[in-house]
Design an enzyme around this catalytic site. Structure first.
Site, PDB file in Angstrom:
ATOM      1  N   ASP A 105      21.725  38.356  32.345  1.00 37.36           N
ATOM      2  CA  ASP A 105      22.849  37.740  31.642  1.00 37.36           C
ATOM      3  C   ASP A 105      23.703  38.810  31.205  1.00 37.36           C
ATOM      4  OD1 ASP A 105      24.826  36.600  30.535  1.00 37.36           O
ATOM      5  OD2 ASP A 105      24.177  35.726  29.140  1.00 37.36           O
ATOM      6  N   SER A 183      39.179  37.862  43.031  1.00 36.72           N
ATOM      7  CA  SER A 183      40.038  36.689  43.944  1.00 36.72           C
ATOM      8  C   SER A 183      41.805  37.236  44.522  1.00 36.72           C
ATOM      9  CB  SER A 183      39.852  35.570  43.108  1.00 36.72           C
ATOM     10  OG  SER A 183      40.438  34.409  43.573  1.00 36.72           O
ATOM     11  N   TYR A 196      40.379  32.222  34.706  1.00 39.03           N
ATOM     12  CA  TYR A 196      40.141  33.140  36.092  1.00 39.03           C
ATOM     13  C   TYR A 196      40.453  33.976  36.223  1.00 39.03           C
ATOM     14  CZ  TYR A 196      37.437  33.005  40.770  1.00 39.03           C
ATOM     15  OH  TYR A 196      37.149  33.709  41.369  1.00 39.03           O
ATOM     16  N   ALA A 198      42.674  35.508  35.346  1.00 36.53           N
ATOM     17  CA  ALA A 198      43.047  37.015  33.910  1.00 36.53           C
ATOM     18  C   ALA A 198      42.068  37.711  34.351  1.00 36.53           C
ATOM     19  CB  ALA A 198      43.392  36.213  32.122  1.00 36.53           C
ATOM     20  N   LYS A 200      39.992  38.096  36.946  1.00 35.37           N
ATOM     21  CA  LYS A 200      40.099  38.925  38.295  1.00 35.37           C
ATOM     22  C   LYS A 200      41.220  40.080  38.248  1.00 35.37           C
ATOM     23  CE  LYS A 200      36.623  36.535  40.070  1.00 35.37           C
ATOM     24  NZ  LYS A 200      35.143  37.484  40.070  1.00 35.37           N
TER      25      LYS A 200
END
Length: 312
Positions: A105, A183, A196, A198, A200
């Site tokens: 993880d 992204s 997501y 923030a 990336k």
């Protein structure tokens, strides 16, 4: 976009038996036992190089691993679903590639230390780190539970920071390469993707800062902004309550294949680029956001009204 869901999924690739993966990763997982692979591939420009790719049990990560293997690199695979990860390892090994796999993880630092140690024990060095593992979302900020926002953000930020922190001394020793998978949504934001986007976006500033701090080490720090990509059929993201749901609709004509994206990532690493933006749409977003930000916002808001299934 290039994300890996942490939730149970059905295997539909690599001729693996269909079964649910329900066994959680222990806090101090020892991962899969490294196993000697076929060494038929002894030629190629990357022979002798060792590449660690997080989130490579499926999707873009899996195809990126294959792309590096095809040029002769040894690759360490990583994921959280032991059986799926092992299935991917077996598939690549059957093609004659040098691969090992480790359950970890990447939001757990102890797991990341074990992951890097396993790579070194198996192959003796580490030249390239690609942080691909992350969780995405399909939820508006006002509806999201705080713990879900944090889960998505942690996967994207600490999911890159922790593997890098564990691997950094070894990458410095090799004057190696680090690539964060980001992204195009990080370039201008995207409704229903606050955490997501923030996370990336943070990776781009992290890479820039590390280039300055570690300029004397010779380590390459790069970011790849991935656009819309074909996903495995069972790909899931998180809704506002943290439940896995299918990703929002993406017109097929806008999507690149996983193999196409992997080839671009490979070229980015080999050329030690600082930033690669995949797709014409991504490059257009960057230009509009930089020069005409209000126009960019108008386009997004208009699309949100007219193409709700694109976000919801």
């Amino acid at each position: 976009m290039g994300t890996t869901s942490p939730h149970r999924r059905r295997v539909s690739n690599w001729n693996c038996p269909e079964r649910l993966f329900t066994k959680p990763l222990s806090k101090h997982s020892t991962g899969l036992k490294p196993t000697a692979m076929s060494t038929n591939l002894t030629t190629g420009p990357l022979v002798g190089q060792v590449v660690l790719i997080t989130g490579s049990e499926s999707g873009i990560g899996r195809e990126t691993a294959r792309a590096f293997c095809q040029l002769g690199a040894a690759v360490v695979l990583n994921g959280r679903q032991a059986e799926r990860l092992e299935c991917t390892r077996q598939a690549l090994a059957a093609e004659g590639y040098r691969v090992a796999a480790c359950v970890a993880d990447v939001t757990n630092y102890a797991d990341c230390e074990h992951l890097v140690a396993m790579a070194l024990n198996r192959f003796g060095r580490l030249d390239v780190l690609i942080t691909n593992a992350s969780i995405s979302q399909r939820a508006y900020f006002a509806d999201m539970q705080p713990e879900v926002f944090r889960q998505v953000l942690d996967s994207n930020v600490y999911g890159s920071v922790y593997p890098l922190k564990a691997a950094l001394p070894h990458l410095i020793a090799r004057q190696g390469s680090v690539t964060f998978i980001s992204s195009i949504s990080a370039l201008n934001g995207m409704p229903s993707g606050s955490a997501y986007c923030a996370g990336k976006a943070a990776l781009a500033n992290l890479a820039h800062t590390l280039r300055l701090e570690l300029a004397a080490t010779g380590v390459h720090f790069g970011v790849v902004h991935i656009g819309f990509t074909q996903n495995d059929p069972d790909k899931r993201v998180l809704d506002a309550a943290g439940q896995p749901v299918p990703i929002a609709h993406r017109p097929p004509r806008w999507q690149k294949s996983q193999a196409q994206v992997a080839a671009i990532i490979l070229k980015h690493v080999r050329r030690r680029r600082r930033r690669t933006i995949i797709s014409a749409l991504g490059r257009l977003i960057l230009v509009v956001h930089s020069l005409l930000p209000r126009l960019g916002d108008w386009v997004v808001l208009t699309s949100q009204r007219r193409m709700r299934n694109f976000y919801e």
